[in-house]
Write a protein that holds these residues in place. Sequence first.
Motif, short mmCIF file in Angstrom:
data_model
loop_
_atom_site.label_atom_id
_atom_site.label_comp_id
_atom_site.label_asym_id
_atom_site.label_seq_id
_atom_site.Cartn_x
_atom_site.Cartn_y
_atom_site.Cartn_z
N VAL A 67 0.83 -1.20 0.00
CA VAL A 67 0.00 0.00 0.00
C VAL A 67 0.87 1.26 0.00
O VAL A 67 0.60 2.22 -0.72
N ALA A 68 1.95 1.20 0.76
CA ALA A 68 2.85 2.36 0.80
C ALA A 68 3.40 2.65 -0.60
O ALA A 68 3.45 3.80 -1.03
N ARG A 101 -2.61 7.06 -6.36
CA ARG A 101 -2.68 7.80 -5.11
C ARG A 101 -4.11 7.77 -4.54
O ARG A 101 -4.29 7.73 -3.33
N VAL A 110 -2.73 3.68 9.89
CA VAL A 110 -2.81 3.34 8.48
C VAL A 110 -3.99 4.06 7.82
O VAL A 110 -3.87 4.67 6.76
N VAL A 152 -3.20 7.87 7.55
CA VAL A 152 -2.13 8.29 6.67
C VAL A 152 -2.43 8.03 5.20
O VAL A 152 -2.17 8.85 4.34
N TRP A 153 -2.99 6.86 4.94
CA TRP A 153 -3.13 6.48 3.54
C TRP A 153 -4.54 6.58 2.99
O TRP A 153 -4.79 6.18 1.87
N ASN A 154 -5.43 7.01 3.81
CA ASN A 154 -6.81 7.10 3.36
C ASN A 154 -7.30 5.76 2.80
O ASN A 154 -7.61 5.63 1.61
N ARG A 164 0.68 4.18 -2.79
CA ARG A 164 0.33 5.56 -2.45
C ARG A 164 1.39 6.56 -2.90
O ARG A 164 1.15 7.75 -2.99
N GLU A 165 2.58 6.03 -3.13
CA GLU A 165 3.64 6.93 -3.60
C GLU A 165 3.52 7.23 -5.09
O GLU A 165 4.10 8.18 -5.57
#
Lengths: 762, 130
Positions: free
Chosen positions: B64-65, B74, B93, B96-98, B68-69
């Motif tokens: 996921v990280a 996104r 989580v 931060v990442w929606n 999201r980058e």
Amino acid sequence: MTQDRSSATEREAIHRLVELARKDGRPDAFMAKRNWSRYMLGLPLDITADCEDPNAVWAGIMHNVSGGGIGFWSKRDVKSNTRVFVREYSRDGGGAWIECRVAHSTLGLQGFLIGARFENPAPREQPTIVETPVELDRQTAQEPGSRALLPRRSLSTKCAFACATTSCLGIVFAAWFCHTLWPQNWLFWLVPISTLLASGMGAFVGWCIVDDEIRFLKGLREAVCSLARSGGSPVPVPETPSRELGELRQAFMELAAQSRRREGEQRLQREKLEELNRIKSNILSVVSHDLRTPLTSILLYAQMLKEELQSLAEEDQKRFLDIIAGECNRLSRLVDDLLEVQRLESDRIQWDIKPQDLSETIRTGARVFEAMAMGKEIAFTVECPEPLPTVEADSEKISQVLSNLLSNAMKYTQSGGEVALSVEVRGANIVLCVADNGPGIPRDQWDVIFDRFTQLTHSTQSRNSGVGLGLNIVKRIVERHGGAVWVDSEVGEGSRFFVSLPTKVKRPLPESDPSDAPVGRVLVCDADPELAAMIAQSLQTERYEVRLAYSGKRLLAQAEEGQIDVVITDVLLPDMDSSELLAHLVALPHRTFRLIVHSYACDTRQLKRQGVDAFLERPTSRKELLQAVTVAMQKRVQTGLTVLLVGRQLRPLAPALSRAGHLPIIAEDFETASRLVCDYSLNAALIAEGELDEQWERLREIGIRADDPIRLMIVCENLQKRQKLLAEEYGLQTVILEPGKESVVAAEVSRLQESYLERMRR
Amino acid sequence: MKRIVVCDDELHILEGLRHLLRGPDRKIVIGHSGVDALEQVRQEVPDLLIIDIMMPKMDGIQAVATLREQEETRHLPIIILTAKGHARDVAMVQEVWNVRVMAKPFEPAKLRQLVAEILETEPCTVPSSN
């Protein structure tokens, strides 16, 4: 006096002792409990009370001071002579600080201080009572009654004064004498001038005489301060020529060494507790994860069945039910395994260990899997010589080991593959091997799969192995038998699991008590899994907790996790070269372990320079291994030098050296000594004179071969001319050891340590 | 056609999810690891990603990280399924990442509801039992 105390000091004291104080209960309980004896004279108290009303606590304090609360005064019934001075300040919305001073007129005691701090609103926690350190000692408290001349003057002033006075008196006396003999002598007029001169000179001489002592006392004060600030590096105490102060110095050195050692021990204790806590939360999180996963499947399929009962095809329904049943089985197995691990861990299992031939057990255990192998079309072979040597074992547990290993092998081998069970006798062990040609296990996971829960926390590498708790149970059972278990595997080719059981148990198996903490934690790393397992086995019988690694990467990862006391590693690892590995190991942050290299002959000087504490050359005997680990363990808490004692007669020196914080290693002869010098990282060697006569050349060898030129000292009963000469020739130091004066030698070694420290500082 | 990528290392859960979320205008693609998830998303950005946290090779959090980058993913809707009951981690989580987080074991109906909300389609593609 106390009122002058800056509030910063006050606060510091409170912070420092707040932890201690948490143990105490309510303020009034505290008052009653404390021994307010005469030694408490001048002891300031700082009471933080959980009370909204300052007056209530204040009343409590008054009661304790003037009432029966203070044992000393009430017992002597001198209450009436006690005066209480009250001061109150800093009363604001947040709280108040009240202080009272108690003076006792006839005993001349004063400076008793009580303070109460009120937080408003009251804190939720238990009221904390803080006891700040003694501020006034008896001397100061009794100052008005002190008999000494020039109270509160420095030692040098006092000495100068004493010398000056003596000189003046001498001159005056001489003048009076002259005057009586020759009444009209003109020399009489010189008296006042010479008196003046003499007093000046006397003062100067007096000041010079005590100068060294003054410097010593200053140094000592600094050292004491540094000791008081825990964690401060030890400050050397300067030398002193005078005997009494020398004794004081030595006493202080011993105290410092002791306190540093204690600090080290406490740190270890704390680390262990933290580790336990970490393991506990780890277990909780992993167990909950492992329970949730099958539950998720069960819930999912059950709900879908319920919702789509009409629309689902019959075969789908059957499949769903099968999945639910399978997941339920998995849950129940998991719970069984958890209980089994728990039982093994707490040793609540009844072990039925008796000498027996295990071949029957092995055959019966293997037979169970024949049907499964046939069903999965796996070629399953069993090879077991008969009869096997007698082994002390619990046959039921051994068949559980076998069953866990075989069921894993069957599970991971595809149809058409092979699983083989073989048993052979290797030296004093029988070795079982379960080989499969499944997917194999990468080297980095060879240690992880035997762990209880760790394999699941290393999420990225775990689930494909999916071994669960079975292997952990195997490991525990085998270790309880004094044996070892290890795996050798090649990815893509298959794995071989080995279990070795000793046929001759060297000693009766220790009745393991779960409350017994391990002696220490050792991390063993070797490319050869069997060798690593054998080392682990030797250490485990001595109650060490052993972790294993088979690659440099895993070694570093495990060492970084911390809680390791000693690392024993090979430097020829498949994934990392020697210097890279050592550089990484030594540079680990928060490194607390000692490092032993176990390898083939190599440059030990180079190793020691790289920060290795000891070197073991292969093949190593069990005795050498244990000695090296013991020394490394002691080195962890030792604060002084590592000293080699050569010669049997130096044995009595060992306790004195240990007390002073040094680590003595005893070598009975030169043979052993030169080996130890080569393999261990040493600072000094003490050699008994009797050992010397024939061994000068060897001695030179010791001095030369050691990496860091270690200091040699000759210990003799009395110094003879010949020894003096030899010592000069070789540049050795000689120490005289009289029976019962071991501490003198220890002091000499401590002095050596200071010179090392000095050199390091520079 | 809505494309959903589902990643979990538990075969049964994967199969179950495929069955649970199936529908006429949905295409469900499965993966067994974080690496699979990234690969599937790289091939074609889906309308929804459902991903487990504890998986081999690369775990869900890492995947996921990474997503999201990247610019194109996104705002990709993501549902994280996790058996790790760390409330704090999950909250972080989510923040931060929606992403949406569902704790295992989850209520299948709720997941179906959530998926439907995200895809903005009718929640029930399969007739319910009553």
